[in-house]
Design a protein around this motif. Structure first.
Motif, PDB file in Angstrom:
ATOM      1  N   LEU A  50     -70.275  -2.512  -4.685  1.00 59.59           N
ATOM      2  CA  LEU A  50     -70.566  -2.156  -6.074  1.00 59.59           C
ATOM      3  C   LEU A  50     -71.280  -0.814  -6.140  1.00 59.59           C
ATOM      4  O   LEU A  50     -72.189  -0.542  -5.346  1.00 59.59           O
ATOM      5  CB  LEU A  50     -71.435  -3.248  -6.706  1.00 59.59           C
ATOM      6  N   ASP A  51     -70.869   0.012  -7.091  1.00 57.45           N
ATOM      7  CA  ASP A  51     -71.510   1.309  -7.331  1.00 57.45           C
ATOM      8  C   ASP A  51     -72.097   1.280  -8.734  1.00 57.45           C
ATOM      9  O   ASP A  51     -71.369   1.098  -9.708  1.00 57.45           O
ATOM     10  CB  ASP A  51     -70.485   2.430  -7.196  1.00 57.45           C
ATOM     11  N   LEU A  52     -73.421   1.448  -8.814  1.00 59.77           N
ATOM     12  CA  LEU A  52     -74.089   1.440 -10.122  1.00 59.77           C
ATOM     13  C   LEU A  52     -74.382   2.848 -10.618  1.00 59.77           C
ATOM     14  O   LEU A  52     -75.120   3.018 -11.600  1.00 59.77           O
ATOM     15  CB  LEU A  52     -75.387   0.636 -10.054  1.00 59.77           C
ATOM     16  N   ALA A  57     -70.940   0.527 -14.116  1.00 61.33           N
ATOM     17  CA  ALA A  57     -70.812  -0.118 -12.817  1.00 61.33           C
ATOM     18  C   ALA A  57     -69.346  -0.172 -12.440  1.00 61.33           C
ATOM     19  O   ALA A  57     -68.467  -0.342 -13.290  1.00 61.33           O
ATOM     20  CB  ALA A  57     -71.398  -1.522 -12.865  1.00 61.33           C
ATOM     21  N   LYS A  58     -69.060  -0.054 -11.132  1.00 60.70           N
ATOM     22  CA  LYS A  58     -67.675  -0.048 -10.685  1.00 60.70           C
ATOM     23  C   LYS A  58     -67.582  -0.691  -9.305  1.00 60.70           C
ATOM     24  O   LYS A  58     -68.433  -0.456  -8.436  1.00 60.70           O
ATOM     25  CB  LYS A  58     -67.154   1.390 -10.622  1.00 60.70           C
ATOM     26  N   SER A 111     -64.251  -1.633 -13.611  1.00 62.70           N
ATOM     27  CA  SER A 111     -65.514  -1.001 -14.009  1.00 62.70           C
ATOM     28  C   SER A 111     -65.923  -1.508 -15.377  1.00 62.70           C
ATOM     29  O   SER A 111     -65.157  -2.176 -16.085  1.00 62.70           O
ATOM     30  CB  SER A 111     -65.369   0.527 -14.020  1.00 62.70           C
ATOM     31  N   GLY A 112     -67.164  -1.181 -15.743  1.00 59.81           N
ATOM     32  CA  GLY A 112     -67.659  -1.571 -17.053  1.00 59.81           C
ATOM     33  C   GLY A 112     -68.932  -0.835 -17.370  1.00 59.81           C
ATOM     34  O   GLY A 112     -69.540  -0.187 -16.513  1.00 59.81           O
ATOM     35  N   ILE A 126     -73.960  -5.724 -18.243  1.00 55.91           N
ATOM     36  CA  ILE A 126     -72.629  -5.307 -17.803  1.00 55.91           C
ATOM     37  C   ILE A 126     -71.969  -6.491 -17.116  1.00 55.91           C
ATOM     38  O   ILE A 126     -72.587  -7.151 -16.275  1.00 55.91           O
ATOM     39  CB  ILE A 126     -72.704  -4.126 -16.819  1.00 55.91           C
ATOM     40  N   SER A 127     -70.720  -6.763 -17.437  1.00 51.58           N
ATOM     41  CA  SER A 127     -69.953  -7.829 -16.783  1.00 51.58           C
ATOM     42  C   SER A 127     -68.663  -7.257 -16.230  1.00 51.58           C
ATOM     43  O   SER A 127     -67.940  -6.534 -16.925  1.00 51.58           O
ATOM     44  CB  SER A 127     -69.641  -8.964 -17.770  1.00 51.58           C
TER      45      SER A 127
END
Length: 725
Positions: A690-692, A650-651, A663-664, A670-671
């Motif tokens: 947010l981009d997943l 995610a970012k 991102s993470g 995910i945090s």
């Protein structure tokens, strides 16, 4: 000659004086009875028959009064008579002596027959038929329309009781040897012939009990022609018509009756029932509303009691409410049960009242004071509607030890109800095993509208609402709704058409607090798969009901969603709901509140590979020494109900500058964490995009957690998110 004339004059004067005394005496008796002194009235009648033992009218009045005082029709439990035996004996002997001393009074014969019918004894009840026959024969020769109407009506009911005992017989009535073995009801093929029973019964020319039915109907009609104001005869005609689904005739008869008497509550009920079954919901609603105005309060309460379609637990709770709250509860129930608020008609309420009226007409047993809606059959009918198939099994005392008629109501391969009916009594109760099953159903499925008449096709609408604090006693609410436009217009043979959209919010007392409507034209050939709508409003703190509807009037198709809004008074450190949108961007350079953003609405459904935005507000952050508020934001994504995410990334690609680029990734959650610092205000507003990536489809939960670095207090909110292909 003069002497003879004088004798005649004296005799006439004496007779007139006696007649006046008789009238005055009965007037006094009637006055006492109307004032509630029935015992005093009965004493005067005792004196009258002692003074003249052959006074047929006095005997009749004495018998009728004792009958009314005895409670002959009252039953407790199953057919347990709780009448005053001494008064029953007075009534019985008096009514019989009246017919002896006034043999030319067919009305006395009718009353004696009706009194005999109140007995539990089959032998006593058998005496009624010849009395009614004799009364009808005499009444047809006389000129008393009221007596003729009563006699024909009671003779019609005699035939009706025979009809009830043999109605709904068919091939299964003889080939099924053990009615408690429901194997045949679980095979749709074995019962397919009876499933479309509504149409079959309405069109059949020959059916079980046809002769008895037609004789009964003929006599009911004769009774009504003789005296159109005879309410009993009218309801019996209605009974016969609803039994055979003769809705057009019922509608016509009700309209004719209302021309003569526009305040006849039962004529309005009959019109409401027939209009609903014929698909005229607007006329049905108007007729039922009129009926409830003109019915006596007790009758109105009996027919509209919501306890008949709620769980036993809810019924107990309702019965504890004061009258004013009961009325409000009823309004709210039908407000929420209405399939579409966008139409002026409430099909659900019309169906309920139609079932209630049918049950009261079809299953009532007047001689026992039994209201059809209060019977076992009435209870099942009102809750679950007309059974698609009904099969009657004759008594089988030799092989099965069963002396009662068994009536099976078939609803589906899994739900059937077996009733046991006393021959010629018209009283049916659930079989003990089915009574236990029905009790279970009342707790789990208190009512079903699947058998309701034609309704607009109501699809579902996805709705998301977001609450923001406005003041200490109010909140701003943002509604987003996703309308299934393509499904609503599918196969509609039009090029273009209207789409009406409406949002309404109500208090728990059914008072409207917000309404928004729109009307647009859509291209049926190329409609959007789903269409987004959004509304904003401010509401005081409290609990509200809201409903979003879309209606395509040409096809009569609709979609809806309903739920409640909880708005609590706000103050102190806190966090708004999380708004999920397709995109969020500032509407100006001076951003202070959520309303300063342009929002492309979304209901929390995101297509795989597509980014989405989030917006929220934080309240009463502590002011630091430098005049700013400092706080940490943590956004956590996790799969609903566990299951792991696999290699998910995610970012943050937009929104708050200090967060862009963070991102993470992770396997179970995910945090994304970032610091925030902004000039101290009562409200801090934040947003991110947010981009997943290629997150797999499924249901997720997004959690936003805020930690105030000055006080180390934290607050969090969750929001569901669904990723679709």
């Amino acid at each position: 000659m003069r002497c003879a004339l004088l004798v005649l004059l004296l005799a006439a004067q004496t007779l007139a004086a006696q007649t006046n005394d008789q009238v005055n005496r009965f007037a006094t008796i009637d006055s006492l009875a109307s004032e509630g002194d029935s015992a005093g009235a009965l004493r005067l009648l005792d004196a009258a028959v002692r003074a003249n033992a052959s006074d047929g009218e006095a005997w009749h009045r004495r018998g009728v009064l004792a009958w009314r005082m005895s409670g002959a029709e009252k039953r407790t439990g199953f057919m347990k008579r709780s009448a005053n035996e001494a008064l029953l004996n007075v009534a019985d002997s008096s009514l019989r002596l009246a017919t002896r001393y006034a043999p030319g009074s067919p009305g006395y014969l009718v009353d004696l027959g009706r009194f005999d019918l109140t007995s539990n004894s089959a032998a006593v009840r058998k005496r009624a038929k010849p009395l009614f026959e004799q009364a009808l024969k005499a009444a047809r020769k006389g000129n008393d329309a009221a007596v003729l109407s009563r006699a024909a009506d009671e003779m019609g009911m005699t035939w009706w009781r025979h009809y009830e005992d043999i109605a709904d017989r068919n091939i299964y009535s003889t080939i099924i040897k053990n009615v408690k073995d429901r194997t045949f009801t679980r095979d749709p093929r074995s019962i397919a012939y009876f499933v479309d029973r509504q149409a079959i019964r309405a069109s059949a020319q020959d059916w079980s009990g046809a002769l008895e039915y037609l004789k009964a109907y003929e006599l009911f009609s004769e009774a009504l022609r003789a005296q159109p104001s005879n309410g009993s005869a009218a309801r019996h005609v209605y009974r016969a018509l609803v039994d055979r689904q003769r809705w057009i005739e019922l509608e016509h008869l009700a309209r004719v009756r209302l021309i003569d008497d526009h305040v006849d509550g039962w004529a309005w009920l009959a019109l409401g029932l027939s209009a609903h079954r014929l698909g005229d919901e607007h006329q049905s609603g108007l007729a039922f509303d009129s009926a409830l105005v003109f019915l006596p309060p007790a009758e109105r309460a009996r027919l509209t009691n919501l306890s008949r379609i709620v769980t036993p637990k809810d019924s107990i709770s309702r019965n504890r409410l004061p009258t004013s709250e009961l009325e409000n509860d009823e309004r709210m129930y039908w407000l929420m049960a209405d399939p579409l608020w966008a139409t002026s008609d409430n099909e659900g309420r019309n169906e309920f009242l139609s079932r209630a009226v049918f049950a009261e007409l079809r299953f009532s047993v007047e001689e026992f004071g039994i209201h059809g809606i209060d019977t076992d059959r009435g209870d099942v009918y009102v809750r679950y509607g007309p059974p698609p198939a009904v099969i009657s099994f004759p008594p089988d005392a030799l092989r099965q030890g069963e002396h009662r008629i068994r009536i099976l109501w078939w609803y589906s391969t899994n739900e059937t109800f077996l009733f046991r009916q006393l021959p010629t009594y018209g009283v049916a109760t659930l079989d003990p095993d089915d009574a236990r099953e029905t009790q279970r159903l009342r707790d789990t499925v208190p009512v079903a509208w699947t058998n309701a008449g034609a309704k607009p096709l109501a699809d579902s609408i996805n709705v998301a609402l977001t609450r923001f604090r406005a003041s200490s006693d109010s909140s701003d609410v943002y509604f987003a709704a996703e309308l299934p436009v393509k499904r609503m217009v599918q196969d509609v043979d039009l090029a273009r058409g209207a789409l009406d959209v409406e949002l309404e919010a109500y208090t728990w007392r059914a008072k409207p607090v917000f309404t928004a409507t729109s009307h647009e034209t859509i291209d049926f050939a190329h409609p959007d798969v789903n269409q987004m709508h959004a509304w904003r409003t401010r509401l005081q703190a409290g609990t509200f009901l809201y409903r979003v509807e879309a209606l395509q009037p040409d096809a009569g198709r609709g979609a809806r969603s309903a739920s409640r809004i909880e708005l609590v008074p706000g103050g102190g450190f806190g966090l708004s709901d999380i708004l999920v949108a397709d995109s969020v961007s500032p509407a100006n350079t001076n951003i202070e509140r959520w309303s300063d953003f342009r929002i492309a609405p979304n209901v929390g459904r995101v297509h795989r590979g597509k980014s989405f935005a989030m917006l929220w507000e934080t309240y009463d952050l502590q002011k630091m020494a430098n005049g700013n508020s400092s706080y940490d934001v943590t956004i956590t994504l996790r799969k609903e109900k566990g299951g792991g995410l696999g290699a998910l990334a995610a970012k943050i690609i937009g929104g708050v500058k200090s967060a862009i680029g963070i991102s993470g990734n992770g396997s179970d959650h995910i945090s994304l964490r970032f610091p925030r610092q902004a000039p101290a205000r009562e409200v801090a507003v934040d947003y991110v995009t947010l981009d997943l990536g290629e997150a797999p489809p499924g249901n997720y939960v997004i959690d936003v957690d805020i930690t105030d670095l000055a006080t180390h207090r934290h607050v969090s909110r969750e929001r569901p998110l669904t990723i679709v292909e």
